[in-house]
Design a protein around this motif. Structure first.
Motif, PDB file in Angstrom:
ATOM      1  N   ALA A  11       0.834  -1.205   0.000  1.00 52.50           N
ATOM      2  CA  ALA A  11       0.000   0.000   0.000  1.00 52.50           C
ATOM      3  C   ALA A  11       0.870   1.257   0.000  1.00 52.50           C
ATOM      4  N   ASP A  12       1.484   1.533  -1.124  1.00 50.51           N
ATOM      5  CA  ASP A  12       2.388   2.688  -1.210  1.00 50.51           C
ATOM      6  C   ASP A  12       1.651   3.944  -1.669  1.00 50.51           C
ATOM      7  N   LEU A  13       0.537   4.190  -1.026  1.00 49.38           N
ATOM      8  CA  LEU A  13      -0.258   5.376  -1.359  1.00 49.38           C
ATOM      9  C   LEU A  13       0.060   6.471  -0.335  1.00 49.38           C
ATOM     10  N   VAL A  33      -1.174  -6.581   4.429  1.00 52.16           N
ATOM     11  CA  VAL A  33      -0.867  -5.335   3.727  1.00 52.16           C
ATOM     12  C   VAL A  33       0.525  -4.915   4.182  1.00 52.16           C
ATOM     13  N   LYS A  34       1.333  -4.454   3.225  1.00 62.22           N
ATOM     14  CA  LYS A  34       2.691  -4.015   3.560  1.00 62.22           C
ATOM     15  C   LYS A  34       2.708  -2.494   3.504  1.00 62.22           C
ATOM     16  N   VAL A  35       3.177  -1.860   4.592  1.00 64.98           N
ATOM     17  CA  VAL A  35       3.277  -0.397   4.586  1.00 64.98           C
ATOM     18  C   VAL A  35       4.741   0.007   4.484  1.00 64.98           C
ATOM     19  N   MET A 116      17.532  -7.609  -3.862  1.00 63.84           N
ATOM     20  CA  MET A 116      16.459  -6.664  -4.207  1.00 63.84           C
ATOM     21  C   MET A 116      16.084  -6.741  -5.678  1.00 63.84           C
ATOM     22  N   SER A 117      14.928  -6.171  -5.992  1.00 62.47           N
ATOM     23  CA  SER A 117      14.329  -6.394  -7.310  1.00 62.47           C
ATOM     24  C   SER A 117      14.680  -5.332  -8.349  1.00 62.47           C
ATOM     25  N   HIS A 118      15.329  -4.247  -7.945  1.00 62.48           N
ATOM     26  CA  HIS A 118      15.542  -3.129  -8.888  1.00 62.48           C
ATOM     27  C   HIS A 118      16.867  -3.264  -9.640  1.00 62.48           C
ATOM     28  N   ALA A 172       4.410  -4.370 -12.146  1.00 65.70           N
ATOM     29  CA  ALA A 172       5.059  -3.123 -12.590  1.00 65.70           C
ATOM     30  C   ALA A 172       6.576  -3.271 -12.763  1.00 65.70           C
ATOM     31  N   GLN A 173       7.201  -4.147 -12.009  1.00 65.55           N
ATOM     32  CA  GLN A 173       8.663  -4.345 -12.137  1.00 65.55           C
ATOM     33  C   GLN A 173       8.996  -5.540 -13.042  1.00 65.55           C
ATOM     34  N   GLY A 174       7.992  -6.056 -13.705  1.00 67.19           N
ATOM     35  CA  GLY A 174       8.232  -7.080 -14.729  1.00 67.19           C
ATOM     36  C   GLY A 174       8.076  -8.526 -14.306  1.00 67.19           C
ATOM     37  N   VAL A 190       2.513  -7.160  -4.152  1.00 66.61           N
ATOM     38  CA  VAL A 190       2.115  -6.381  -5.330  1.00 66.61           C
ATOM     39  C   VAL A 190       1.535  -5.033  -4.909  1.00 66.61           C
ATOM     40  N   GLY A 191       2.066  -3.962  -5.512  1.00 68.86           N
ATOM     41  CA  GLY A 191       1.578  -2.621  -5.230  1.00 68.86           C
ATOM     42  C   GLY A 191       0.888  -1.997  -6.422  1.00 68.86           C
ATOM     43  N   ARG A 192       1.684  -1.376  -7.308  1.00 71.55           N
ATOM     44  CA  ARG A 192       1.113  -0.580  -8.406  1.00 71.55           C
ATOM     45  C   ARG A 192       0.152  -1.345  -9.292  1.00 71.55           C
ATOM     46  N   SER A 193       0.418  -2.640  -9.517  1.00 69.40           N
ATOM     47  CA  SER A 193      -0.490  -3.391 -10.406  1.00 69.40           C
ATOM     48  C   SER A 193      -1.872  -3.537  -9.791  1.00 69.40           C
TER      49      SER A 193
HETATM   50  O1  NUP Z   1      13.588  -5.742  -3.418  1.00 68.38           O
HETATM   51  C1  NUP Z   1      12.558  -5.164  -3.102  1.00 68.38           C
HETATM   52  N1  NUP Z   1      11.757  -4.659  -4.059  1.00 68.38           N
HETATM   53  C2  NUP Z   1      10.579  -3.985  -3.776  1.00 68.38           C
HETATM   54  O2  NUP Z   1       9.917  -3.522  -4.707  1.00 68.38           O
HETATM   55  C3  NUP Z   1      12.158  -5.045  -1.764  1.00 68.38           C
HETATM   56  C4  NUP Z   1      10.969  -4.391  -1.444  1.00 68.38           C
HETATM   57  N2  NUP Z   1      10.587  -4.300  -0.173  1.00 68.38           N
HETATM   58  N3  NUP Z   1      10.181  -3.866  -2.464  1.00 68.38           N
HETATM   59  C5  NUP Z   1       8.920  -3.192  -2.095  1.00 68.38           C
HETATM   60  O3  NUP Z   1       7.813  -3.843  -2.713  1.00 68.38           O
HETATM   61  C6  NUP Z   1       8.867  -1.727  -2.545  1.00 68.38           C
HETATM   62  O4  NUP Z   1       9.393  -0.916  -1.529  1.00 68.38           O
HETATM   63  C7  NUP Z   1       7.370  -1.528  -2.770  1.00 68.38           C
HETATM   64  O5  NUP Z   1       6.746  -1.225  -1.537  1.00 68.38           O
HETATM   65  C8  NUP Z   1       6.881  -2.896  -3.221  1.00 68.38           C
HETATM   66  C9  NUP Z   1       6.755  -3.098  -4.711  1.00 68.38           C
HETATM   67  O6  NUP Z   1       5.798  -2.265  -5.270  1.00 68.38           O
HETATM   68  P1  NUP Z   1       5.305  -2.425  -6.786  1.00 68.38           P
HETATM   69  O7  NUP Z   1       6.516  -2.433  -7.659  1.00 68.38           O
HETATM   70  O8  NUP Z   1       4.531  -3.704  -6.877  1.00 68.38           O
HETATM   71  O9  NUP Z   1       4.461  -1.207  -6.984  1.00 68.38           O
END
Ligand code: NUP
Length: 218
Positions: A11-13, A33-35, A116-118, A172-174, A190-193
């Protein structure tokens, strides 16, 4: 966190009412829910208590501080009603242990970030992966955060540490929910999706159904 759906809502709102309404509407499709900072810094820490009336709350503050500060932040989150906190493993065993020790006083859980996922996370985190898993094991964590958009990493982590895996990076991150689950993730985050879709409730149900179908076919 009771596993029924395998889906955690990120919930990244920034708006309190919107977050509470949406979480309520999708509560049948999620397990928690993850804040994160965007929500908590915008609305205040009370949002944790408000959300905890609806479902389990995971406080994703990615704690990466000295032990006594990690412990204080965890304590505040648990006192507000969080069921779990997310901490970085790279700060070492003592910092992570300060979180697991605090969690045990609240019957709470700790999830450690081991990758991490980025794009760019590989610069530092990939070479440290075995060490981060080892630190997490020693600190007796309840699970790890592993990138859902990199199923090979999930498999690698699964081989190194026998624990629950929570995977963001879906949509959103693929990443694809089914691929993450089949690689070994227990939950997808899952957030943005969900919250950016034209019909968030329908999207949450669809994402849940997709992985649920997969579970039942296992
Ligand atoms: O590696 C990580 N990637 C990641 O996106 C670790 C995380 N905790 N997150 C979190 O997951 C990020 O901070 C966000 O809250 C959520 C992904 O959001 P979305 O890409 O589904 O919108």
């Amino acid at each position: 966190m009771q596993k029924q759906n395998g889906l955690i809502f990120a919930a990244d709102l920034k708006e309190r009412r919107k977050t509470l309404n949406l979480t309520r509407k999708i509560s049948d499709y999620i397990d928690a829910v993850k804040v994160n900072y965007p929500l908590v810094l915008s609305t205040g820490a009370e949002i944790i208590s408000d959300l905890s009336d609806i479902t389990d709350v995971i406080a994703d503050f990615k704690l990466a501080d000295v032990p006594h500060i990690n412990s204080r932040i965890s304590k505040i989150a648990f006192n507000k009603g969080a069921s779990a906190v997310i901490c970085h493993a790279f700060t070492g065993e003592e910092s992570l242990k300060s979180c697991t020790k605090t969690a045990s006083e609240f019957d709470g859980e700790v999830y450690s970030v081991v990758n991490m996922s980025h794009p760019g996370s590989e610069d530092v985190m990939d070479s440290s992966l075995p060490k981060l898993c080892e630190i997490s094991k020693k600190a007796d964590i309840d699970g790890v955060i592993a990138p859902g958009n990199q199923p090979d990493k999930i498999e690698m982590i699964k081989n190194k540490i026998d624990t629950k895996i929570l995977s963001p990076g879906i949509g959103a991150q693929g990443g694809k929910g089914k691929k993450a689950i089949s690689a070994g993730a227990d939950y997808i985050i899952v957030g943005r999706s969900i919250y950016d879709s034209t019909d968030p409730v329908k999207s949450a149900k669809k994402i849940r159904d997709n992985i649920k179908m997969y579970y039942s076919n296992e």
